[in-house]
Write a protein that holds these residues in place. Sequence first.
Motif, PDB file in Angstrom:
ATOM      1  N   PHE A 193      62.051  31.045  50.046  1.00 15.20           N
ATOM      2  CA  PHE A 193      62.752  29.961  49.367  1.00 15.20           C
ATOM      3  C   PHE A 193      61.845  28.734  49.205  1.00 15.20           C
ATOM      4  O   PHE A 193      61.876  28.058  48.171  1.00 15.20           O
ATOM      5  CB  PHE A 193      64.037  29.598  50.098  1.00 15.20           C
ATOM      6  CG  PHE A 193      65.187  30.519  49.776  1.00 15.20           C
ATOM      7  CD1 PHE A 193      65.610  30.682  48.472  1.00 15.20           C
ATOM      8  CD2 PHE A 193      65.850  31.201  50.774  1.00 15.20           C
ATOM      9  CE1 PHE A 193      66.670  31.520  48.150  1.00 15.20           C
ATOM     10  CE2 PHE A 193      66.916  32.051  50.471  1.00 15.20           C
ATOM     11  CZ  PHE A 193      67.315  32.211  49.162  1.00 15.20           C
ATOM     12  N   TYR A 194      61.043  28.460  50.214  1.00 18.37           N
ATOM     13  CA  TYR A 194      60.098  27.343  50.108  1.00 18.37           C
ATOM     14  C   TYR A 194      59.138  27.569  48.942  1.00 18.37           C
ATOM     15  O   TYR A 194      58.860  26.648  48.165  1.00 18.37           O
ATOM     16  CB  TYR A 194      59.331  27.197  51.420  1.00 18.37           C
ATOM     17  CG  TYR A 194      58.243  26.157  51.384  1.00 18.37           C
ATOM     18  CD1 TYR A 194      58.552  24.792  51.404  1.00 18.37           C
ATOM     19  CD2 TYR A 194      56.902  26.532  51.338  1.00 18.37           C
ATOM     20  CE1 TYR A 194      57.550  23.833  51.370  1.00 18.37           C
ATOM     21  CE2 TYR A 194      55.897  25.580  51.305  1.00 18.37           C
ATOM     22  CZ  TYR A 194      56.226  24.233  51.320  1.00 18.37           C
ATOM     23  OH  TYR A 194      55.234  23.285  51.280  1.00 18.37           O
ATOM     24  N   GLN A 195      58.662  28.799  48.797  1.00 23.32           N
ATOM     25  CA  GLN A 195      57.735  29.113  47.707  1.00 23.32           C
ATOM     26  C   GLN A 195      58.410  29.086  46.340  1.00 23.32           C
ATOM     27  O   GLN A 195      57.737  28.943  45.317  1.00 23.32           O
ATOM     28  CB  GLN A 195      57.092  30.489  47.954  1.00 23.32           C
ATOM     29  CG  GLN A 195      56.157  30.509  49.152  1.00 23.32           C
ATOM     30  CD  GLN A 195      55.667  31.901  49.500  1.00 23.32           C
ATOM     31  OE1 GLN A 195      56.249  32.909  49.069  1.00 23.32           O
ATOM     32  NE2 GLN A 195      54.591  31.978  50.274  1.00 23.32           N
ATOM     33  N   GLN A 196      59.739  29.216  46.334  1.00 25.42           N
ATOM     34  CA  GLN A 196      60.503  29.166  45.087  1.00 25.42           C
ATOM     35  C   GLN A 196      60.994  27.756  44.767  1.00 25.42           C
ATOM     36  O   GLN A 196      61.892  27.568  43.937  1.00 25.42           O
ATOM     37  CB  GLN A 196      61.699  30.120  45.165  1.00 25.42           C
ATOM     38  CG  GLN A 196      61.342  31.579  45.334  1.00 25.42           C
ATOM     39  CD  GLN A 196      60.586  32.137  44.148  1.00 25.42           C
ATOM     40  OE1 GLN A 196      60.908  31.839  43.003  1.00 25.42           O
ATOM     41  NE2 GLN A 196      59.555  32.925  44.416  1.00 25.42           N
ATOM     42  N   ALA A 197      60.417  26.759  45.426  1.00 28.69           N
ATOM     43  CA  ALA A 197      60.716  25.343  45.184  1.00 28.69           C
ATOM     44  C   ALA A 197      62.120  24.948  45.619  1.00 28.69           C
ATOM     45  O   ALA A 197      62.652  23.936  45.161  1.00 28.69           O
ATOM     46  CB  ALA A 197      60.500  24.978  43.714  1.00 28.69           C
ATOM     47  N   ILE A 198      62.724  25.735  46.521  1.00 26.52           N
ATOM     48  CA  ILE A 198      63.961  25.327  47.168  1.00 26.52           C
ATOM     49  C   ILE A 198      63.566  24.432  48.345  1.00 26.52           C
ATOM     50  O   ILE A 198      62.728  24.835  49.167  1.00 26.52           O
ATOM     51  CB  ILE A 198      64.758  26.547  47.677  1.00 26.52           C
ATOM     52  CG1 ILE A 198      65.116  27.476  46.514  1.00 26.52           C
ATOM     53  CG2 ILE A 198      66.002  26.101  48.414  1.00 26.52           C
ATOM     54  CD1 ILE A 198      66.034  26.892  45.475  1.00 26.52           C
ATOM     55  N   PRO A 199      64.126  23.229  48.461  1.00 25.89           N
ATOM     56  CA  PRO A 199      63.731  22.345  49.568  1.00 25.89           C
ATOM     57  C   PRO A 199      64.261  22.891  50.899  1.00 25.89           C
ATOM     58  O   PRO A 199      65.352  22.571  51.328  1.00 25.89           O
ATOM     59  CB  PRO A 199      64.385  21.012  49.204  1.00 25.89           C
ATOM     60  CG  PRO A 199      65.570  21.391  48.376  1.00 25.89           C
ATOM     61  CD  PRO A 199      65.148  22.602  47.601  1.00 25.89           C
ATOM     62  N   SER A 200      63.453  23.708  51.538  1.00 28.68           N
ATOM     63  CA  SER A 200      63.900  24.382  52.756  1.00 28.68           C
ATOM     64  C   SER A 200      62.832  24.311  53.826  1.00 28.68           C
ATOM     65  O   SER A 200      61.633  24.207  53.529  1.00 28.68           O
ATOM     66  CB  SER A 200      64.238  25.849  52.463  1.00 28.68           C
ATOM     67  OG  SER A 200      63.150  26.497  51.838  1.00 28.68           O
ATOM     68  N   ALA A 201      63.282  24.345  55.067  1.00 33.98           N
ATOM     69  CA  ALA A 201      62.351  24.338  56.192  1.00 33.98           C
ATOM     70  C   ALA A 201      61.497  25.601  56.154  1.00 33.98           C
ATOM     71  O   ALA A 201      61.996  26.687  55.859  1.00 33.98           O
ATOM     72  CB  ALA A 201      63.136  24.258  57.498  1.00 33.98           C
ATOM     73  N   HIS A 202      60.214  25.460  56.457  1.00 38.47           N
ATOM     74  CA  HIS A 202      59.349  26.632  56.451  1.00 38.47           C
ATOM     75  C   HIS A 202      58.532  26.672  57.732  1.00 38.47           C
ATOM     76  O   HIS A 202      58.158  25.631  58.290  1.00 38.47           O
ATOM     77  CB  HIS A 202      58.433  26.636  55.219  1.00 38.47           C
ATOM     78  CG  HIS A 202      57.559  25.444  55.090  1.00 38.47           C
ATOM     79  ND1 HIS A 202      58.034  24.190  54.758  1.00 38.47           N
ATOM     80  CD2 HIS A 202      56.208  25.298  55.246  1.00 38.47           C
ATOM     81  CE1 HIS A 202      57.043  23.336  54.705  1.00 38.47           C
ATOM     82  NE2 HIS A 202      55.923  23.970  55.009  1.00 38.47           N
ATOM     83  N   PRO A 203      58.255  27.877  58.226  1.00 34.50           N
ATOM     84  CA  PRO A 203      57.581  28.015  59.522  1.00 34.50           C
ATOM     85  C   PRO A 203      56.102  27.660  59.454  1.00 34.50           C
ATOM     86  O   PRO A 203      55.456  27.783  58.409  1.00 34.50           O
ATOM     87  CB  PRO A 203      57.781  29.495  59.862  1.00 34.50           C
ATOM     88  CG  PRO A 203      57.981  30.167  58.546  1.00 34.50           C
ATOM     89  CD  PRO A 203      58.666  29.181  57.668  1.00 34.50           C
ATOM     90  N   ALA A 204      55.591  27.222  60.592  1.00 34.63           N
ATOM     91  CA  ALA A 204      54.165  26.929  60.734  1.00 34.63           C
ATOM     92  C   ALA A 204      53.465  28.139  61.333  1.00 34.63           C
ATOM     93  O   ALA A 204      53.970  28.758  62.279  1.00 34.63           O
ATOM     94  CB  ALA A 204      53.969  25.705  61.638  1.00 34.63           C
ATOM     95  N   ALA A 205      52.312  28.488  60.795  1.00 33.69           N
ATOM     96  CA  ALA A 205      51.544  29.625  61.292  1.00 33.69           C
ATOM     97  C   ALA A 205      50.531  29.164  62.338  1.00 33.69           C
ATOM     98  O   ALA A 205      49.991  28.056  62.263  1.00 33.69           O
ATOM     99  CB  ALA A 205      50.820  30.322  60.144  1.00 33.69           C
ATOM    100  N   ASP A 206      50.279  30.028  63.333  1.00 33.78           N
ATOM    101  CA  ASP A 206      49.235  29.720  64.309  1.00 33.78           C
ATOM    102  C   ASP A 206      47.869  30.080  63.711  1.00 33.78           C
ATOM    103  O   ASP A 206      47.751  30.419  62.542  1.00 33.78           O
ATOM    104  CB  ASP A 206      49.504  30.433  65.633  1.00 33.78           C
ATOM    105  CG  ASP A 206      49.347  31.950  65.544  1.00 33.78           C
ATOM    106  OD1 ASP A 206      48.906  32.466  64.491  1.00 33.78           O
ATOM    107  OD2 ASP A 206      49.672  32.633  66.545  1.00 33.78           O
ATOM    108  N   ARG A 207      46.820  30.001  64.522  1.00 33.08           N
ATOM    109  CA  ARG A 207      45.470  30.228  64.000  1.00 33.08           C
ATOM    110  C   ARG A 207      45.256  31.664  63.525  1.00 33.08           C
ATOM    111  O   ARG A 207      44.333  31.944  62.754  1.00 33.08           O
ATOM    112  CB  ARG A 207      44.435  29.888  65.082  1.00 33.08           C
ATOM    113  CG  ARG A 207      44.376  28.415  65.444  1.00 33.08           C
ATOM    114  CD  ARG A 207      43.179  28.099  66.322  1.00 33.08           C
ATOM    115  NE  ARG A 207      43.167  26.708  66.748  1.00 33.08           N
ATOM    116  CZ  ARG A 207      43.726  26.270  67.871  1.00 33.08           C
ATOM    117  NH1 ARG A 207      44.324  27.138  68.699  1.00 33.08           N
ATOM    118  NH2 ARG A 207      43.677  24.994  68.195  1.00 33.08           N
TER     119      ARG A 207
END
Length: 318
Positions: free
Chosen positions: A71-85
């Motif tokens: 959804f974040y990639q589809q320009a929906i204003p949504s929380a998205h996870p952070a990736a580790d290294r």
Amino acid sequence: MSVYTEVGRDDLIAFLGDYDLGELQDYQGISAGIENTNYFVTTTQGEFVLTLFEQHDFSELAYFLDVMTFFYQQAIPSAHPAADRQGQYLKTLSGKPAALVHRLAGKTVDSVATIGQCAAIGDMLAQMHLVGQKFASRRPSTRGPDWRQQMASGLIPHLEPALAELLKTELEFQKNYAELDLPWGVTHSDLFRDNALFEGDKLSGIIDFYYACDEYLLYDLAVAVNDWCVAENGLLDMGHYQALMQAYLSRRPLTMAEKDNWNLVLRAAALRFWLSRLQDQLFPREGEITQIKNPDAFLKILRQHQSQPMPIDGISTH
């Protein structure tokens, strides 16, 4: 969101060491919501929400994080996870699956929503349903008709006779829910006022996708109506209802089958949250900070739908 699992500062520092997110400055438990353990985490590089998953195992969680990222990639204003290294979204902390999600601006709606907020939610939900047709992963609902039947069977012995009879009658009314011929796809399925962030009447983000699943799109709309359109008296308000529905229908008109089954689906959505809140009230889980929401709120809405079906025809989309 609640705190069932306490996280020590040293453990959190070690956890953050796998990310390029700076050093820990502060963190605090979040009391809003029900299912998972959540903390606000502030580092020298930003603000995040840390979630420890109390109800899901690793095999289930990749789906939810994929939904959020999609959804974040589809320009929906949504929380998205952070990736580790290593590019991983999901890790382990305090013996539980855990993920860091970028914290969005804005605040949840703690009281009655405004007309403008209802319109914004209706519009965004329709956008999510349209772009969601491109999401390929599948996951059946874990709160569908089988769950409702099973949960009701366990709760009926603990209810006063009148409520037990109401529940049995409602289950009979909804017995053909699984066979409805309605459009379906990936849904949020929990889009309450505490799962959306606003700055005034401007929607800044959708959060908490951990009930996302394949469901009728109409059910997702019903969940939103049953929460966002409630007035101070605990009943659905026609002005708020009209605003949300007009915004939604202007982007995604309903099929005839959806119109015909609107009352049933509204009642199914109300029943689902009445049952889960009854379960939490009668059989609470232990936690440092927990919130048990009043099941009577959804009983009141369910009774409203039983006695006074919400109109679906004649809502202007102009």
